[in-house]
Design a protein around this motif. Structure first.
Motif, PDB file in Angstrom:
ATOM      1  N   ALA A 142     -86.142  47.124   4.832  1.00 38.73           N
ATOM      2  CA  ALA A 142     -86.089  46.757   6.252  1.00 38.73           C
ATOM      3  C   ALA A 142     -86.303  45.254   6.423  1.00 38.73           C
ATOM      4  CB  ALA A 142     -87.144  47.548   7.031  1.00 38.73           C
ATOM      5  N   ARG A 143     -87.235  44.713   5.645  1.00 42.34           N
ATOM      6  CA  ARG A 143     -87.492  43.258   5.711  1.00 42.34           C
ATOM      7  C   ARG A 143     -86.213  42.502   5.347  1.00 42.34           C
ATOM      8  NH1 ARG A 143     -91.038  42.509   1.607  1.00 42.34           N
ATOM      9  NH2 ARG A 143     -92.349  44.101   2.534  1.00 42.34           N
ATOM     10  N   ALA A 144     -85.536  42.964   4.301  1.00 40.27           N
ATOM     11  CA  ALA A 144     -84.297  42.306   3.858  1.00 40.27           C
ATOM     12  C   ALA A 144     -83.214  42.373   4.943  1.00 40.27           C
ATOM     13  CB  ALA A 144     -83.801  42.961   2.567  1.00 40.27           C
ATOM     14  N   GLU A 145     -83.271  43.409   5.780  1.00 40.17           N
ATOM     15  CA  GLU A 145     -82.308  43.554   6.885  1.00 40.17           C
ATOM     16  C   GLU A 145     -82.719  42.754   8.111  1.00 40.17           C
ATOM     17  OE1 GLU A 145     -79.511  45.926   7.447  1.00 40.17           O
ATOM     18  OE2 GLU A 145     -79.470  45.737   5.267  1.00 40.17           O
ATOM     19  N   GLY A 146     -83.893  42.087   8.045  1.00 46.38           N
ATOM     20  CA  GLY A 146     -84.377  41.316   9.189  1.00 46.38           C
ATOM     21  C   GLY A 146     -85.055  42.169  10.245  1.00 46.38           C
ATOM     22  N   ARG A 147     -85.495  43.403   9.868  1.00 45.90           N
ATOM     23  CA  ARG A 147     -86.200  44.281  10.815  1.00 45.90           C
ATOM     24  C   ARG A 147     -87.528  44.700  10.199  1.00 45.90           C
ATOM     25  NH1 ARG A 147     -82.842  46.837  15.390  1.00 45.90           N
ATOM     26  NH2 ARG A 147     -84.807  46.184  16.232  1.00 45.90           N
ATOM     27  N   PRO A 148     -88.477  43.767  10.082  1.00 45.93           N
ATOM     28  CA  PRO A 148     -89.714  44.097   9.378  1.00 45.93           C
ATOM     29  C   PRO A 148     -90.506  45.215  10.050  1.00 45.93           C
ATOM     30  CG  PRO A 148     -89.869  41.928  10.423  1.00 45.93           C
ATOM     31  CD  PRO A 148     -88.448  42.392  10.577  1.00 45.93           C
ATOM     32  N   ILE A 149     -91.110  46.050   9.225  1.00 47.24           N
ATOM     33  CA  ILE A 149     -91.949  47.151   9.715  1.00 47.24           C
ATOM     34  C   ILE A 149     -93.135  47.307   8.763  1.00 47.24           C
ATOM     35  CG2 ILE A 149     -90.568  48.893   8.437  1.00 47.24           C
ATOM     36  CD1 ILE A 149     -91.223  50.882  10.706  1.00 47.24           C
ATOM     37  N   VAL A 150     -94.268  47.686   9.318  1.00 49.19           N
ATOM     38  CA  VAL A 150     -95.435  48.051   8.502  1.00 49.19           C
ATOM     39  C   VAL A 150     -95.575  49.565   8.614  1.00 49.19           C
ATOM     40  CG1 VAL A 150     -97.941  47.845   8.264  1.00 49.19           C
ATOM     41  CG2 VAL A 150     -96.573  45.837   8.952  1.00 49.19           C
ATOM     42  N   VAL A 151     -95.532  50.258   7.480  1.00 51.10           N
ATOM     43  CA  VAL A 151     -95.677  51.717   7.489  1.00 51.10           C
ATOM     44  C   VAL A 151     -96.947  52.097   6.734  1.00 51.10           C
ATOM     45  CG1 VAL A 151     -94.648  53.941   6.873  1.00 51.10           C
ATOM     46  CG2 VAL A 151     -93.176  52.044   7.546  1.00 51.10           C
ATOM     47  N   LEU A 350    -105.367  50.650  11.430  1.00 52.00           N
ATOM     48  CA  LEU A 350    -105.141  49.443  10.625  1.00 52.00           C
ATOM     49  C   LEU A 350    -106.323  48.517  10.913  1.00 52.00           C
ATOM     50  CD1 LEU A 350    -102.590  48.364   8.985  1.00 52.00           C
ATOM     51  CD2 LEU A 350    -101.975  47.115  11.057  1.00 52.00           C
ATOM     52  N   PRO A 351    -106.721  47.653   9.956  1.00 54.21           N
ATOM     53  CA  PRO A 351    -107.842  46.756  10.243  1.00 54.21           C
ATOM     54  C   PRO A 351    -107.595  45.933  11.521  1.00 54.21           C
ATOM     55  CG  PRO A 351    -107.284  46.669   7.924  1.00 54.21           C
ATOM     56  CD  PRO A 351    -106.210  47.495   8.587  1.00 54.21           C
ATOM     57  N   PHE A 352    -108.683  45.631  12.222  1.00 55.77           N
ATOM     58  CA  PHE A 352    -108.617  44.968  13.527  1.00 55.77           C
ATOM     59  C   PHE A 352    -107.794  43.684  13.502  1.00 55.77           C
ATOM     60  CE2 PHE A 352    -110.455  41.750  16.392  1.00 55.77           C
ATOM     61  CZ  PHE A 352    -110.119  42.332  17.610  1.00 55.77           C
ATOM     62  N   ASP A 353    -108.013  42.849  12.488  1.00 60.96           N
ATOM     63  CA  ASP A 353    -107.296  41.568  12.474  1.00 60.96           C
ATOM     64  C   ASP A 353    -105.782  41.770  12.358  1.00 60.96           C
ATOM     65  OD1 ASP A 353    -107.769  42.544   9.933  1.00 60.96           O
ATOM     66  OD2 ASP A 353    -108.048  40.587   9.002  1.00 60.96           O
ATOM     67  N   GLU A 354    -105.392  42.793  11.604  1.00 61.88           N
ATOM     68  CA  GLU A 354    -103.954  43.061  11.452  1.00 61.88           C
ATOM     69  C   GLU A 354    -103.360  43.631  12.750  1.00 61.88           C
ATOM     70  OE1 GLU A 354    -102.989  45.137   7.707  1.00 61.88           O
ATOM     71  OE2 GLU A 354    -104.921  44.436   6.948  1.00 61.88           O
ATOM     72  N   ARG A 355    -104.156  44.440  13.459  1.00 64.50           N
ATOM     73  CA  ARG A 355    -103.687  44.968  14.754  1.00 64.50           C
ATOM     74  C   ARG A 355    -103.468  43.827  15.740  1.00 64.50           C
ATOM     75  NH1 ARG A 355    -108.161  48.961  14.399  1.00 64.50           N
ATOM     76  NH2 ARG A 355    -109.111  48.048  16.245  1.00 64.50           N
ATOM     77  N   LEU A 356    -104.455  42.937  15.773  1.00 69.88           N
ATOM     78  CA  LEU A 356    -104.390  41.810  16.701  1.00 69.88           C
ATOM     79  C   LEU A 356    -103.175  40.930  16.404  1.00 69.88           C
ATOM     80  CD1 LEU A 356    -106.345  41.090  18.931  1.00 69.88           C
ATOM     81  CD2 LEU A 356    -107.449  39.463  17.372  1.00 69.88           C
ATOM     82  N   LEU A 358    -100.355  41.786  15.056  1.00 65.11           N
ATOM     83  CA  LEU A 358     -99.114  42.441  15.489  1.00 65.11           C
ATOM     84  C   LEU A 358     -98.964  42.371  17.018  1.00 65.11           C
ATOM     85  CD1 LEU A 358     -98.965  45.445  13.004  1.00 65.11           C
ATOM     86  CD2 LEU A 358     -97.141  43.778  13.367  1.00 65.11           C
ATOM     87  N   ILE A 359    -100.090  42.522  17.738  1.00 62.18           N
ATOM     88  CA  ILE A 359    -100.013  42.440  19.206  1.00 62.18           C
ATOM     89  C   ILE A 359     -99.593  41.027  19.636  1.00 62.18           C
ATOM     90  CG2 ILE A 359    -101.383  42.458  21.342  1.00 62.18           C
ATOM     91  CD1 ILE A 359    -103.020  44.790  20.120  1.00 62.18           C
ATOM     92  N   ASP A 360    -100.271  40.022  19.078  1.00 68.22           N
ATOM     93  CA  ASP A 360    -100.034  38.636  19.532  1.00 68.22           C
ATOM     94  C   ASP A 360     -98.722  38.046  19.005  1.00 68.22           C
ATOM     95  OD1 ASP A 360    -102.328  38.620  20.999  1.00 68.22           O
ATOM     96  OD2 ASP A 360    -103.554  37.671  19.446  1.00 68.22           O
ATOM     97  N   ASP A 361     -98.386  38.374  17.772  1.00 68.67           N
ATOM     98  CA  ASP A 361     -97.241  37.691  17.142  1.00 68.67           C
ATOM     99  C   ASP A 361     -95.935  38.468  17.246  1.00 68.67           C
ATOM    100  OD1 ASP A 361     -99.264  36.005  16.429  1.00 68.67           O
ATOM    101  OD2 ASP A 361     -99.360  36.643  14.325  1.00 68.67           O
ATOM    102  N   VAL A 362     -96.022  39.771  17.467  1.00 67.98           N
ATOM    103  CA  VAL A 362     -94.800  40.590  17.447  1.00 67.98           C
ATOM    104  C   VAL A 362     -94.571  41.316  18.776  1.00 67.98           C
ATOM    105  CG1 VAL A 362     -93.609  42.492  16.270  1.00 67.98           C
ATOM    106  CG2 VAL A 362     -95.040  40.903  14.940  1.00 67.98           C
ATOM    107  N   ILE A 363     -95.591  42.045  19.245  1.00 70.33           N
ATOM    108  CA  ILE A 363     -95.361  42.918  20.410  1.00 70.33           C
ATOM    109  C   ILE A 363     -95.210  42.102  21.697  1.00 70.33           C
ATOM    110  CG2 ILE A 363     -96.364  44.783  21.804  1.00 70.33           C
ATOM    111  CD1 ILE A 363     -97.635  45.790  19.121  1.00 70.33           C
ATOM    112  N   LYS A 364     -96.181  41.231  21.965  1.00 68.90           N
ATOM    113  CA  LYS A 364     -96.096  40.468  23.223  1.00 68.90           C
ATOM    114  C   LYS A 364     -94.864  39.571  23.272  1.00 68.90           C
ATOM    115  CE  LYS A 364    -100.858  40.676  24.822  1.00 68.90           C
ATOM    116  NZ  LYS A 364    -102.142  39.975  24.963  1.00 68.90           N
ATOM    117  N   PRO A 365     -94.558  38.813  22.210  1.00 71.26           N
ATOM    118  CA  PRO A 365     -93.338  37.983  22.281  1.00 71.26           C
ATOM    119  C   PRO A 365     -92.068  38.829  22.410  1.00 71.26           C
ATOM    120  CG  PRO A 365     -94.728  37.315  20.418  1.00 71.26           C
ATOM    121  CD  PRO A 365     -95.342  38.558  20.989  1.00 71.26           C
ATOM    122  N   GLY A 366     -92.047  39.997  21.750  1.00 70.33           N
ATOM    123  CA  GLY A 366     -90.857  40.861  21.805  1.00 70.33           C
ATOM    124  C   GLY A 366     -90.616  41.392  23.208  1.00 70.33           C
ATOM    125  N   PHE A 367     -91.684  41.818  23.865  1.00 67.46           N
ATOM    126  CA  PHE A 367     -91.529  42.328  25.237  1.00 67.46           C
ATOM    127  C   PHE A 367     -91.252  41.192  26.222  1.00 67.46           C
ATOM    128  CE2 PHE A 367     -93.113  46.374  23.680  1.00 67.46           C
ATOM    129  CZ  PHE A 367     -92.425  47.277  24.475  1.00 67.46           C
TER     130      PHE A 367
END
Ligand SMILES: O=c1[nH]cnc2c1ncn2[C@H]1C[C@H](O)[C@@H](CO)O1
Ligand SMILES: [Zn+2]
Length: 372
Positions: A142-151, A350-356, A358-367
């Motif tokens: 997925a990363r190679a396709e430009g659609r990164p995901i954490v599973v 997921l550990p707190f720092d990793e959640r934060l 994803l919220i700040d760097d991925v979710i909020k900018p995406g929305f």
């Protein structure tokens, strides 16, 4: 970056671009129909109920559409049946990560029950190794396709069986290698969560989180046990919490007269996340229809609601499709969907720092791009 032309209209392609978080998805409920067919051929599984891709897809959807959780669960015989070798398990896990990423899911916790994958002679640890290896491969693709995901993986014990303590130990053994929590699943009536107290005690003793399928096919007592006796961190479904709310009708639009009983108040006060799965709830008869789903009641009362797929194959659905159903039924906009997504990310194991991050760097900018 803000959208200079205002909010993007909400449709399926736009929803696929939204960064989504999925907390409740079963590995053995999300296979591609074509993969079920190919794995049956490869592994000599002869009991499939249909022989072509469209027929098989329709069979799973229709058989799961039974109005009964017990009947719904019978369909898993065929997916579990083809997931009995390391190669099959790894392939299903890899494709799961790829399919979720293609749908715009940026973080997922995918669950399955290792004890159901031992028919080919594998050990519980070998099953974990195959599945987690598959997720890692899928993440890389997925990363190679430009659609990164954490599973990450949730390890499930079956509530009618008696291996939950062993499965809790397995979870803790794999916790630094991708297993982030524990769960119990399967038929709810007759199998209360308190049958598995030693497993939950083991998890708590090891400071490890868990969720419990509760309040889906069975009512409030199951939710009460999951919280009060077992101490779960999240509720799988939990939709029957609505039985402890009076003075309102789901499907109405004004919920100002709502009165919460003790259990509902505890769930809301303690911010216990509800892993709601709209399509699945209709199929198993937990709710009568989408229009009557208490999702909106619970959202308006500010319970910590999250949107989930449960079983993409059986419900013929995706995260984007579940969100679209909610938009069509309840009129939600992007900021509502962002709130449900942030609810989910805050509730992840997921550990707190990793959640934060994803919220700040991925979710909020995406929305922000979609909100305009
Ligand atoms: O919605 C569900 N409720 C209870 N059990 C479920 C649900 N969806 C799937 N399962 C079961 C069937 C699977 O074989 C098992 C592990 O993923 O979990
Ligand atoms: Zn489930």
């Amino acid at each position: 970056m803000a959208n200079p032309t205002g909010p993007t209209p909400i449709d399926l392609p736009a929803l696929r671009r939204a960064p989504k978080v999925l907390l409740h998805d079963h590995l053995d409920g999300g296979l591609r129909p074509a993969t079920v067919l190919e794995l049956a051929e490869e592994t000599g599984y002869a009991n499939l109920p249909a022989g072509t891709e469209p027929e098989l897809a329709a069979w799973f959807r229709d058989a799961a559409d039974s109005g009964s959780l017990v009947k719904y669960l019978e369909t898993f015989e065929h997916t579990v049946g083809v997931m009995q070798t390391p190669a099959a398990l790894a392939r299903v896990a890899r494709e799961c990560a790829e399919d979720l990423a293609a749908d715009g899911v940026v973080y997922a916790e995918v669950r399955f029950a290792p004890e159901q994958h031992l028919e080919g002679g594998l050990s519980l640890d070998e099953v974990m190794e195959a599945v987690l290896g598959g997720f890692a491969e899928g993440e890389a693709a997925a990363r190679a396709e430009g659609r990164p995901i954490v599973v990450r993986c949730l390890v499930t014990a079956m509530r009618h069986a008696a291996r939950s303590r062993e499965i809790a130990e397995l979870t803790v053994r794999w916790r630094d290698r991708g297993a982030v929590g524990f769960d119990i699943a399967g038929a709810e009536a007759g199998f209360p969560p308190s049958r598995h107290l030693d497993a939950f005690e083991y998890m708590r003793d090891h400071s490890a989180p868990f969720t419990i399928h509760a309040g889906e096919a069975f009512g409030l007592p199951s939710i009460h046990e999951a919280l009060a006796f077992c101490g779960c961190d999240r509720l799988g479904h939990g939709v029957r919490i609505v039985d402890d709310i009076t003075g309102v009708t789901p499907g109405a639009s004004d919920f100002s007269g709502a009165q919460l009983g003790r259990v509902a108040a505890r769930v809301r006060d303690a911010r216990i996340p509800l892993e709601l799965c709209p399509s699945s709830n209709v199929q198993t008869g937990a709710v009568a229809s989408m229009a009557e789903h208490p999702f909106d009641l619970l959202a308006q009362l500010r319970f910590r609601v999250t949107v989930n797929t449960d079983n993409r194959l059986m419900s013929d659905t995706t995260m984007s499709a579940e969100m679209l159903k909610l938009v069509d039924t309840f009129g939600y906009g992007w900021s509502d969907l962002q709130r449900f997504t942030i609810n989910a990310m805050k509730s992840a194991f997921l550990p707190f720092d990793e959640r934060l991050a994803l919220i700040d760097d991925v979710i909020k900018p995406g929305f922000a791009v979609l909100i305009g």
